[in-house]
Design an enzyme around this catalytic site. Structure first.
Site, PDB file in Angstrom:
ATOM      1  N   LYS A  11      -6.807 -27.735  61.547  1.00 54.13           N
ATOM      2  CA  LYS A  11      -8.130 -28.322  61.821  1.00 54.13           C
ATOM      3  C   LYS A  11      -8.449 -28.255  63.324  1.00 54.13           C
ATOM      4  O   LYS A  11      -9.518 -27.797  63.739  1.00 54.13           O
ATOM      5  CB  LYS A  11      -8.148 -29.771  61.321  1.00 54.13           C
ATOM      6  CG  LYS A  11      -9.312 -30.590  61.804  1.00 54.13           C
ATOM      7  CD  LYS A  11     -10.606 -30.164  61.159  1.00 54.13           C
ATOM      8  CE  LYS A  11     -11.776 -30.857  61.799  1.00 54.13           C
ATOM      9  NZ  LYS A  11     -13.003 -30.730  61.079  1.00 54.13           N
TER      10      LYS A  11
ATOM     11  N   ASN B  42     -11.336 -25.831  65.226  1.00 52.45           N
ATOM     12  CA  ASN B  42     -12.445 -26.331  66.054  1.00 52.45           C
ATOM     13  C   ASN B  42     -12.331 -25.842  67.495  1.00 52.45           C
ATOM     14  O   ASN B  42     -13.328 -25.504  68.133  1.00 52.45           O
ATOM     15  CB  ASN B  42     -12.508 -27.860  65.998  1.00 52.45           C
ATOM     16  CG  ASN B  42     -13.372 -28.342  64.848  1.00 52.45           C
ATOM     17  OD1 ASN B  42     -13.860 -27.539  64.048  1.00 52.45           O
ATOM     18  ND2 ASN B  42     -13.569 -29.646  64.739  1.00 52.45           N
TER      19      ASN B  42
ATOM     20  N   GLY C 114     -26.064 -20.455  74.414  1.00 54.00           N
ATOM     21  CA  GLY C 114     -27.028 -21.563  74.436  1.00 54.00           C
ATOM     22  C   GLY C 114     -26.699 -22.549  75.531  1.00 54.00           C
ATOM     23  O   GLY C 114     -26.254 -22.163  76.619  1.00 54.00           O
TER      24      GLY C 114
ATOM     25  N   CYS D 124     -17.860 -33.465  66.965  1.00 52.24           N
ATOM     26  CA  CYS D 124     -16.549 -32.866  66.651  1.00 52.24           C
ATOM     27  C   CYS D 124     -15.985 -31.960  67.744  1.00 52.24           C
ATOM     28  O   CYS D 124     -14.923 -32.235  68.287  1.00 52.24           O
ATOM     29  CB  CYS D 124     -16.646 -32.103  65.341  1.00 52.24           C
ATOM     30  SG  CYS D 124     -17.209 -33.150  64.003  1.00 52.24           S
TER      31      CYS D 124
ATOM     32  N   LYS E  87     -15.100 -33.637  71.158  1.00 50.29           N
ATOM     33  CA  LYS E  87     -14.026 -34.650  70.997  1.00 50.29           C
ATOM     34  C   LYS E  87     -12.691 -33.988  70.636  1.00 50.29           C
ATOM     35  O   LYS E  87     -11.648 -34.315  71.199  1.00 50.29           O
ATOM     36  CB  LYS E  87     -14.477 -35.635  69.913  1.00 50.29           C
ATOM     37  CG  LYS E  87     -13.412 -36.202  69.014  1.00 50.29           C
ATOM     38  CD  LYS E  87     -13.994 -37.154  68.003  1.00 50.29           C
ATOM     39  CE  LYS E  87     -13.993 -36.638  66.583  1.00 50.29           C
ATOM     40  NZ  LYS E  87     -12.723 -36.440  65.927  1.00 50.29           N
TER      41      LYS E  87
ATOM     42  N   LYS F  97     -27.836 -30.091  67.086  1.00 52.11           N
ATOM     43  CA  LYS F  97     -28.050 -28.775  66.491  1.00 52.11           C
ATOM     44  C   LYS F  97     -29.203 -28.891  65.498  1.00 52.11           C
ATOM     45  O   LYS F  97     -29.745 -29.983  65.322  1.00 52.11           O
ATOM     46  CB  LYS F  97     -26.779 -28.244  65.816  1.00 52.11           C
ATOM     47  CG  LYS F  97     -26.301 -29.119  64.669  1.00 52.11           C
ATOM     48  CD  LYS F  97     -25.100 -28.537  63.956  1.00 52.11           C
ATOM     49  CE  LYS F  97     -25.482 -27.359  63.087  1.00 52.11           C
ATOM     50  NZ  LYS F  97     -24.413 -26.972  62.158  1.00 52.11           N
TER      51      LYS F  97
ATOM     52  N   ARG G  39     -25.394 -37.371  68.669  1.00 51.18           N
ATOM     53  CA  ARG G  39     -24.143 -37.590  69.397  1.00 51.18           C
ATOM     54  C   ARG G  39     -23.793 -36.352  70.226  1.00 51.18           C
ATOM     55  O   ARG G  39     -23.833 -35.235  69.726  1.00 51.18           O
ATOM     56  CB  ARG G  39     -23.002 -37.910  68.411  1.00 51.18           C
ATOM     57  CG  ARG G  39     -23.099 -39.307  67.860  1.00 51.18           C
ATOM     58  CD  ARG G  39     -22.045 -39.559  66.829  1.00 51.18           C
ATOM     59  NE  ARG G  39     -22.291 -38.823  65.600  1.00 51.18           N
ATOM     60  CZ  ARG G  39     -21.466 -38.816  64.549  1.00 51.18           C
ATOM     61  NH1 ARG G  39     -20.337 -39.484  64.599  1.00 51.18           N
ATOM     62  NH2 ARG G  39     -21.767 -38.129  63.467  1.00 51.18           N
TER      63      ARG G  39
END
Ligand code: UGA
Length: 412
Positions: A198, A202, A248, A255, A258, A315, A322
């Site tokens: 995980k 990310n 961008g 997510c 962090k 987004k 957040r």
């Protein structure tokens, strides 16, 4: 193979984004889902059919399946579930993961429902599930979540993969049965591998974004280049892939920022330097400043100029603000004395920011900044008027709107 009962009893602990989407998706597949959250207000809202998050298609799915869902705040009522998913937040506090909600949730589930299979869906650092298994004297399963806000239903119903970590074969098999309907490949492994998969995923996505943002900076200094074409050309190589190569204002949300920081802190404690991920974080942290400087240049200064920001969420297709880079940009533009207003397709209020109800109200601004990848922002007649339009998400087709300025382009 574990025999699937026709109707499983599923517990969901924590009704944030992941918990709520998981609960609704599993109810849709015929399971009876009991949902618990300590936030009474959230539970009351759900009982009255109100969703507190915006996610395309989620409300309709919820209404269709709510007869199979119950909402509670009291752990004593969380009993006799075949499987219970822990979906509580794991915030990064002063750069380190805070596991207190996960620890409390597991503790409470073990006390109220001894026989249920406990599955950690929250993002937790490697070793968390094993540590809790030892402490609770019960095997705990890891089943990390890979859904994105904005495409959450599809990501849950048709994921690229299901990762299940754990020692107890029966429990792992039961979790596999829960997700069998997805038809996705299943990777069964250790708890620690599942937990690291995980984070590494990310962190890799974050790195891909920072990578393309740095190449965009390079394009801004090379005549004849533009980042969209360069990214497209790179993405056609199947080894690289075209997704997550949109330059961008940097990655935001609850997510990627962090999790990258938590992974670096976790590694530091083990004397391992994650140089690439640390650099990706640094590039991301510098992004807003870079973009605002480009806007300042395009606008010939910002002092007293009215600028309309299109999109304030982190987004498209969400109302989640957040770690919104668009809002960081608003603050930086205001620090440089611009007069900022904003329009967003779903957000009507953000403290301290004037959000107009209709995009046409942006016509009074001397500059428009496209700050989010909502489809509705790809084209608008406003972009052809005598005003500066700066697309910091690279979504506008410049053949259709040739006056628009974009990041990652060389301008004299
Ligand atoms: C992210 C991951 O994509 C999911 O796989 C993961 O399950 C989730 O975190 C999580 O850990 O729960 P999410 O934060 O919902 O999902 O949204 P993303 O689509 O990843 O976007 C994150 C940020 O990156 C946004 O600010 C977006 O605008 C930005 N982004 C994304 C880019 O700047 N360029 C891109 O090419 C893609």
């Amino acid at each position: 193979m574990v025999q699937r009962k026709d109707e499983m009893k599923v517990g969901i602990v924590g009704l944030g984004f992941v918990g709520l989407v998981t609960a609704i998706a599993l109810a849709d597949k015929g399971n009876n889902v009991k949902c618990i959250d300590v936030d009474k207000e959230k539970i009351e809202k759900l009982k009255m059919d109100t969703l507190y998050i915006y996610e395309p298609g989620l409300r309709e799915l919820f209404i269709r399946n709510k007869s199979r869902m119950t909402f509670i705040t009291d752990y004593d009522k969380l009993q006799r579930n075949d499987v219970t998913f822990i979906c509580v937040p794991t915030p990064t506090v002063t750069g380190k993961i805070d596991l207190s909600y996960v620890n409390e949730a597991v503790d409470s589930v073990v006390s109220s429902d001894q026989d249920t299979v406990i599955v950690i869906k929250s993002t937790v650092v490697p070793g968390t599930a094993s540590g809790l298994s030892t402490k609770m004297n019960k095997d705990i399963i890891s089943n990390p979540e890979f859904l994105r806000e904005g495409t959450a239903i599809n990501d849950t119903m048709q994921p690229n993969r299901i990762v299940i970590g754990g020692k107890n074969k029966n429990d792992v098999g039961l979790v596999e049965e829960v997700w069998r309907f997805t038809g996705a490949p299943v990777l069964k492994t250790t708890n620690e591998n599942a937990e690291l998969i995980k984070y590494a995923s990310n962190a890799f996505l974050a790195t891909k974004i920072s990578f393309i943002n740095e190449i965009a900076n390079l394009c801004e200094n090379i005549p004849g280049t533009d980042i969209n074409t360069v990214a497209k050309g790179m993405g056609l190589d199947r080894r690289i892939g075209g997704e997550f190569l949109s330059a961008g204002i940097g990655y935001g949300g609850s997510c990627l920022p962090k999790d990258t920081k938590a992974l670096v802190a976790f590694s530091k404690e083990r004397n391992v330097k994650l140089r690439i991920i640390s650099s990706a974080i640094k590039v991301n942290d510098e992004r807003v400043d870079h973009v605002v400087r480009l806007i300042e240049k395009e606008m010939n200064g910002l002092g007293g100029k009215k600028i309309c920001i299109l999109g304030v969420s982190f987004k498209d297709n969400t109302n989640d603000i957040r770690e919104s880079k668009a809002l960081d940009m608003v603050r930086e533009l205001e620090r440089r004395k611009a007069d900022v207003i904003a329009y967003d397709p779903v957000i009507r209020q953000v403290r301290g920011l004037n959000i107009v109800k209709d995009i046409q109200e942006c016509s009074e601004a001397s500059g428009i900044v496209i700050a989010s990848e909502w489809k509705v922002f790809e084209s608008n007649a406003l972009y052809d008027k005598e005003k500066k339009v700066i697309d910091v998400k690279g979504i506008v087709d410049l053949k259709v709107h040739p006056k628009v300025r974009q990041i990652g382009m060389f301008y004299d």
